[in-house]
Scaffold this motif. Sequence first.
Motif, short mmCIF file in Angstrom:
data_model
loop_
_atom_site.label_atom_id
_atom_site.label_comp_id
_atom_site.label_asym_id
_atom_site.label_seq_id
_atom_site.Cartn_x
_atom_site.Cartn_y
_atom_site.Cartn_z
N ILE A 174 50.59 45.49 42.03
CA ILE A 174 49.21 45.04 42.23
C ILE A 174 48.45 44.90 40.92
O ILE A 174 47.69 43.95 40.73
N ALA A 175 48.62 45.88 40.03
CA ALA A 175 47.79 45.89 38.82
C ALA A 175 48.55 45.38 37.60
O ALA A 175 47.95 45.19 36.54
N ARG A 176 49.86 45.16 37.75
CA ARG A 176 50.71 44.67 36.66
C ARG A 176 50.62 45.55 35.42
O ARG A 176 50.54 45.05 34.28
N LEU A 184 44.56 53.37 46.18
CA LEU A 184 43.19 53.06 45.78
C LEU A 184 43.13 52.78 44.28
O LEU A 184 42.47 51.85 43.82
N LEU A 185 43.85 53.61 43.54
CA LEU A 185 43.88 53.46 42.08
C LEU A 185 44.48 52.10 41.71
O LEU A 185 43.92 51.36 40.89
N ALA A 186 45.60 51.76 42.34
CA ALA A 186 46.28 50.50 42.03
C ALA A 186 45.36 49.32 42.34
O ALA A 186 45.25 48.37 41.56
N MET A 187 44.69 49.38 43.50
CA MET A 187 43.83 48.25 43.88
C MET A 187 42.63 48.14 42.96
O MET A 187 42.21 47.04 42.59
N LYS A 188 42.09 49.29 42.59
CA LYS A 188 40.94 49.30 41.67
C LYS A 188 41.35 48.68 40.33
O LYS A 188 40.67 47.79 39.81
N VAL A 232 39.92 45.15 38.72
CA VAL A 232 39.22 45.13 37.44
C VAL A 232 39.97 44.24 36.44
O VAL A 232 39.36 43.50 35.67
N ARG A 233 41.29 44.30 36.48
CA ARG A 233 42.08 43.55 35.49
C ARG A 233 42.35 42.10 35.93
O ARG A 233 43.05 41.35 35.25
N GLY A 234 41.78 41.75 37.08
CA GLY A 234 41.91 40.37 37.54
C GLY A 234 43.33 40.00 37.96
O GLY A 234 43.73 38.85 37.89
N LYS A 235 44.10 40.98 38.40
CA LYS A 235 45.49 40.71 38.77
C LYS A 235 45.66 40.51 40.28
O LYS A 235 46.75 40.23 40.77
N ILE A 236 44.60 40.73 41.03
CA ILE A 236 44.70 40.55 42.47
C ILE A 236 43.53 39.66 42.89
O ILE A 236 42.39 39.91 42.48
N ASP A 237 43.83 38.60 43.60
CA ASP A 237 42.71 37.70 43.93
C ASP A 237 41.88 38.29 45.07
O ASP A 237 42.33 39.18 45.79
N GLU A 238 40.66 37.81 45.18
CA GLU A 238 39.68 38.41 46.10
C GLU A 238 40.19 38.50 47.52
O GLU A 238 40.07 39.53 48.17
N ASP A 239 40.81 37.41 48.00
CA ASP A 239 41.27 37.40 49.40
C ASP A 239 42.30 38.49 49.64
O ASP A 239 42.24 39.22 50.62
N ALA A 240 43.24 38.60 48.70
CA ALA A 240 44.29 39.62 48.85
C ALA A 240 43.66 41.01 48.81
O ALA A 240 44.04 41.90 49.58
N PHE A 241 42.70 41.20 47.92
CA PHE A 241 42.04 42.51 47.80
C PHE A 241 41.36 42.89 49.12
O PHE A 241 41.56 43.98 49.65
#
Length: 480
Positions: free
Chosen positions: A317-319, A413-417, A421-430
């Motif tokens: 998720i956060a790469r 939660l940490l991974a998604m956060k 923040v790092r722009g690695k997950i697009d809004e819809d997926a989030f």
Amino acid sequence: MCGIVGYIGSHQAAPVILEGLSKLEYRGYDSAGMAVFNGEKIQIQKSVGRLKVLEELTHGGATMPGTVGIGHTRWATHGAPSDENAHPHYNQEETIAVVHNGIIENYLPLREKLLSKGYQFVSDTDTEVLAHLIDYYYKGNPLEAITKVMHRVQGSYALGIIFAEHPDQIFAVRKDSPLIVGQNENGCFIASDVPAVLKYTRKVYFIENQEVVRLRVDHMHFYTVDEEEIQKEPVTIDWDADAAEKGGYEHFMLKEMYEQPKTVTDTLLPRIKDNDIVIEELGMSDEEINAIRKIFIVACGSAYHAGVTAKYVIEGIARIPVEVDLASEFRYRNPIFEEGTMVVVISQSGETADSLAALRESQKLGHKVLGIVNVVGSSIAREADNVMYTWAGPEIAVATTKAYSAQLIALYLLAMKFGKVRGKIDEDAFYSMLKDLKRLPGQIERLLANKQRIQRFANRYIGAKAVSNTQLTLPTIILV
Ligand code: GLU
């Protein structure tokens, strides 16, 4: 989370409360206290440590005369275990005393509001907010004040409350934390669990979410959160004391498995605000999150396995590259720290010796450590630079269940956060992941309701040495 006991009757309250609390010791706790109305005012005694300390302090309750009282064993969630943070908590005039099990999620804004109105706080707990808020709404009618507070607070609570102006009554309330009341010919009781009152009565009432009880010496009245009176039927308990401690489950591990929906809710919900993930305790700015180059997850036992899963999740998720290490290896293997290395130490107890040593080693080399810990005030919680608590409550069984689930939630939660923040997950997926996370407690509840199917599955695979995706029929169970 831990224990509440209250008594109003013709006997001295303190010894009954001490006895009841001792029957709740199996739940785990870090401090204990009592409030008793002594005919003039509410007297409080509390202390960090075992119940024995409180017993000695009060000479078995003898120094706290009175027939109305509430007691508490605390499992700290907000504020370290200490005398000040132990319950009960007073309002400023010491005319109201409150014991609380659970977590008040919106305690920070409430605390700020109360501070601005001149209220002063003497503890770090979320609970003290309740004592002052009840005071704020109290205009002579306790029931009105309590129900107003229930409308204001979010989170989980079982409460015992006494008012110096109404010494012939105890109030009890619950939402998402357990609470029962009982009655015999000498008085009425409140308790978080049946074993606390079994010595005195087998006639109990199970309080439902958002219900309030007013207990007097010889009768009880039940109300909704809108102050409407309701009728309830007593239940006669026929379990023996041993079964009662386990809430009717065969063993603690099973009980703790069934506590997972609550554990997941408690770890998840306080960190979801306005459809976003807010981890205040992370103590990292967006710049700092963007500057992470590598994460070391360091842990032992099951917590290590939570880390192994988290590697997939965080990298996916956060790469961010993740290395997962057994703490016993990490502390001796001279790991390569680079600029931007973050260390996450996971431990249920917060006392795992190798994990603590790994934490100290990382800090010595100048790296900040995030602790993911269940026990508030434990060594790892104290020494980590930042702590993210898994609010799983005490875990008695040695094989972890609910604490492990809570660790996974914290790591997701940490991974998604980080991903957001790092722009690695697009809004819809989030948002879709967030929605999935929120549905999780209900799904776990439905899954656990299907005990027979789980047992069939367990029987079939008990001898398996390994499981591959194609063999696994687990998804059909999950999709109940
Ligand atoms: N959240 C409260 C505290 O930290 C209550 C903890 C409990 O359930 O014992 O004081």
